[in-house]
Design an enzyme around this catalytic site. Structure first.
Site, PDB file in Angstrom:
ATOM      1  CG  ASP A 172      -2.136   0.890   1.090  1.00 32.61           C
ATOM      2  OD1 ASP A 172      -3.222   0.340   0.841  1.00 32.61           O
ATOM      3  OD2 ASP A 172      -2.006   2.126   1.189  1.00 32.61           O
ATOM      4  CG  ASP A 176       2.787   6.253  -5.370  1.00 34.85           C
ATOM      5  OD1 ASP A 176       1.878   5.862  -6.134  1.00 34.85           O
ATOM      6  OD2 ASP A 176       3.094   7.453  -5.227  1.00 34.85           O
ATOM      7  CE1 TYR A 226     -12.584   5.182  -8.955  1.00 32.60           C
ATOM      8  CE2 TYR A 226     -14.874   4.853  -9.588  1.00 32.60           C
ATOM      9  CZ  TYR A 226     -13.729   4.396  -8.970  1.00 32.60           C
ATOM     10  OH  TYR A 226     -13.718   3.168  -8.379  1.00 32.60           O
ATOM     11  CB  THR A 232     -14.350   0.042   1.336  1.00 30.80           C
ATOM     12  OG1 THR A 232     -14.518   0.979   0.269  1.00 30.80           O
ATOM     13  CG2 THR A 232     -14.533  -1.358   0.800  1.00 30.80           C
TER      14      THR A 232
HETATM   15  N1  LIG Z   1     -15.664   0.985  -2.500  1.00 31.42           N
HETATM   16  C1  LIG Z   1     -16.321   1.043  -3.625  1.00 31.42           C
HETATM   17  O1  LIG Z   1     -17.522   1.344  -3.653  1.00 31.42           O
HETATM   18  C2  LIG Z   1     -15.637   0.701  -4.928  1.00 31.42           C
HETATM   19  C3  LIG Z   1     -16.438   0.408  -6.027  1.00 31.42           C
HETATM   20  C4  LIG Z   1     -15.829   0.063  -7.219  1.00 31.42           C
HETATM   21  C5  LIG Z   1     -14.450  -0.027  -7.310  1.00 31.42           C
HETATM   22  N2  LIG Z   1     -13.694   0.282  -6.225  1.00 31.42           N
HETATM   23  C6  LIG Z   1     -12.235   0.140  -6.390  1.00 31.42           C
HETATM   24  O2  LIG Z   1     -11.755  -0.785  -5.417  1.00 31.42           O
HETATM   25  C7  LIG Z   1     -10.372  -0.543  -5.175  1.00 31.42           C
HETATM   26  C8  LIG Z   1     -10.145  -0.578  -3.673  1.00 31.42           C
HETATM   27  O3  LIG Z   1     -10.956   0.378  -3.068  1.00 31.42           O
HETATM   28  P1  LIG Z   1     -11.562   0.233  -1.607  1.00 31.42           P
HETATM   29  O4  LIG Z   1     -12.999   0.516  -1.722  1.00 31.42           O
HETATM   30  O5  LIG Z   1     -11.103  -1.000  -0.949  1.00 31.42           O
HETATM   31  O6  LIG Z   1     -10.887   1.544  -0.983  1.00 31.42           O
HETATM   32  P2  LIG Z   1      -9.960   1.882   0.275  1.00 31.42           P
HETATM   33  O7  LIG Z   1      -9.795   3.355   0.230  1.00 31.42           O
HETATM   34  O8  LIG Z   1     -10.479   1.216   1.494  1.00 31.42           O
HETATM   35  O9  LIG Z   1      -8.581   1.181  -0.134  1.00 31.42           O
HETATM   36  C9  LIG Z   1      -7.779   1.662  -1.180  1.00 31.42           C
HETATM   37  C10 LIG Z   1      -6.332   1.536  -0.764  1.00 31.42           C
HETATM   38  O10 LIG Z   1      -5.513   1.983  -1.858  1.00 31.42           O
HETATM   39  C11 LIG Z   1      -4.427   2.689  -1.302  1.00 31.42           C
HETATM   40  N3  LIG Z   1      -3.827   3.578  -2.296  1.00 31.42           N
HETATM   41  C12 LIG Z   1      -4.268   4.779  -2.726  1.00 31.42           C
HETATM   42  N4  LIG Z   1      -3.417   5.286  -3.613  1.00 31.42           N
HETATM   43  C13 LIG Z   1      -2.432   4.389  -3.769  1.00 31.42           C
HETATM   44  C14 LIG Z   1      -1.253   4.344  -4.554  1.00 31.42           C
HETATM   45  N5  LIG Z   1      -0.899   5.354  -5.343  1.00 31.42           N
HETATM   46  N6  LIG Z   1      -0.476   3.241  -4.482  1.00 31.42           N
HETATM   47  C15 LIG Z   1      -0.805   2.221  -3.663  1.00 31.42           C
HETATM   48  N7  LIG Z   1      -1.883   2.212  -2.873  1.00 31.42           N
HETATM   49  C16 LIG Z   1      -2.694   3.289  -2.937  1.00 31.42           C
HETATM   50  C17 LIG Z   1      -5.017   3.440  -0.132  1.00 31.42           C
HETATM   51  O11 LIG Z   1      -4.010   3.848   0.797  1.00 31.42           O
HETATM   52  C18 LIG Z   1      -5.977   2.405   0.446  1.00 31.42           C
HETATM   53  O12 LIG Z   1      -5.363   1.620   1.450  1.00 31.42           O
HETATM   54  C19 LIG Z   1     -10.059   0.782  -5.871  1.00 31.42           C
HETATM   55  O13 LIG Z   1      -9.388   0.506  -7.082  1.00 31.42           O
HETATM   56  C20 LIG Z   1     -11.427   1.373  -6.160  1.00 31.42           C
HETATM   57  O14 LIG Z   1     -11.411   2.195  -7.306  1.00 31.42           O
HETATM   58  C21 LIG Z   1     -14.244   0.640  -5.025  1.00 31.42           C
END
Ligand SMILES: NC(=O)c1ccc[n+]([C@@H]2O[C@H](COP(=O)([O-])OP(=O)(O)OC[C@H]3O[C@@H](n4cnc5c(N)ncnc54)[C@H](O)[C@@H]3O)[C@@H](O)[C@H]2O)c1
Length: 254
Positions: A37, A59, A152, A187
């Site tokens: 992360d 990153d 997005y 989340t």
């Molecule tokens: N939660 C939703 O409703 C949803 C829906 C569709 C897709 N997503 C996708 O799911 C994935 C995970 O999201 P989540 O809901 O678990 O969110 P979250 O915010 O709980 O987790 C995302 C993680 O990514 C990390 N992160 C951010 N930028 C980063 C980088 N440059 N390099 C490495 N790590 C980085 C953050 O620190 C965080 O720990 C994302 O790709 C998001 O677009 C989420």
């Protein structure tokens, strides 16, 4: 599902949300897991709770970080990576005309460039594994348009092309490439996303749920099970596919 004993799995964006739950689920199924992360402490906290795991900062928008992640994973595993879950992503919601160009660029840097750099580093290792699988976290926002989510949405649409093209290029080298497209998932990301364009997040969540055919949000555990399925031999004929995991949200309007 079990049966990942002896497998090596890398998850990006695994310090929180779906990535963290997927990392835990792969570990529970026997895999050795590299939890990464941008937030190093979060990655290490998740890894500490697992029987055979390391946590490290990566990153994904930095090609050198992605290469270092895969190098560290190969050293930890003593073998090539078998499953790479390119999950890290950033949300953007808001009025397009008001958007800050720097914020928009960061969404593309992480969601698009970060997925590409992760994939490039991962595939250099995956091609050496006999059971290789690259899985991206897309979104239902990659399957349809969304007002106030333009950049997005564009970033997640890009992943569909990446999945199909990499599946064609790497299928002959034994790597399956797929994506999971979650709908609204419970989340911290979802709540932050909603807070940008709604005064009352609780009401916004209730509105979302009301529009979903299954009448509930996706849970991170649903995502983890989908990732395990796509990585498993049961999905051995599936590549170039984006799996909607969305309680029906992409099926149309109720
Ligand atoms: N939660 C939703 O409703 C949803 C829906 C569709 C897709 N997503 C996708 O799911 C994935 C995970 O999201 P989540 O809901 O678990 O969110 P979250 O915010 O709980 O987790 C995302 C993680 O990514 C990390 N992160 C951010 N930028 C980063 C980088 N440059 N390099 C490495 N790590 C980085 C953050 O620190 C965080 O720990 C994302 O790709 C998001 O677009 C989420």
């Amino acid at each position: 599902m079990s049966g990942f004993t002896g497998w090596g799995v890398v998850v990006t964006g695994a310090g929180s949300g779906m990535g963290a739950v997927a990392a835990r689920r792969f570990a529970q199924a026997g895999a050795r897991v590299v939890v990464s992360d941008i937030e190093e402490a979060a990655a290490q906290a998740v890894a500490r709770g697992l029987p055979a795991a390391i946590g490290m900062r990566c990153d994904v928008s930095m090609p050198s970080d992605c290469a270092a992640l895969v190098g560290a994973a190969e050293r930890f595993l003593g073998a090539p990576v078998d499953v790479f879950l390119a999950n890290a992503g950033l949300s953007y919601a808001g009025d397009f005309l008001q958007a800050d160009p720097g914020e928009l660029r960061r969404v593309i840097d992480v969601n698009v460039s970060g997925s590409i750099f992760s994939a490039q580093a991962a595939l250099r290792s995956l091609v050496k594994s006999p059971r290789a699988s690259l899985i991206f976290t897309g979104s239902v926002s990659g399957l349809m348009g969304r007002a106030q989510r333009s950049v997005y949405t564009a970033s997640k649409h890009a992943l569909g092309g990446l999945v199909k093209s990499l599946a064609l290029e790497f299928g002959p080298r034994g790597v399956r490439v797929n994506a999971i497209a979650p709908g609204p998932t419970d989340t911290p990301f979802l709540r932050a996303h909603l807070a940008k364009v709604n005064d009352d997040v609780g009401t916004a969540v209730a509105g979302l749920v009301g529009g979903l055919p299954l009448g509930r949000l996706v849970q991170p555990e649903d995502f983890a099970e989908a990732a395990l399925f796509l990585a498993s031999p049961a999905a051995g004929a599936i590549t170039g596919h984006t799996l909607a995991l969305d309680c029906g949200s992409a099926a149309g309007r109720m």
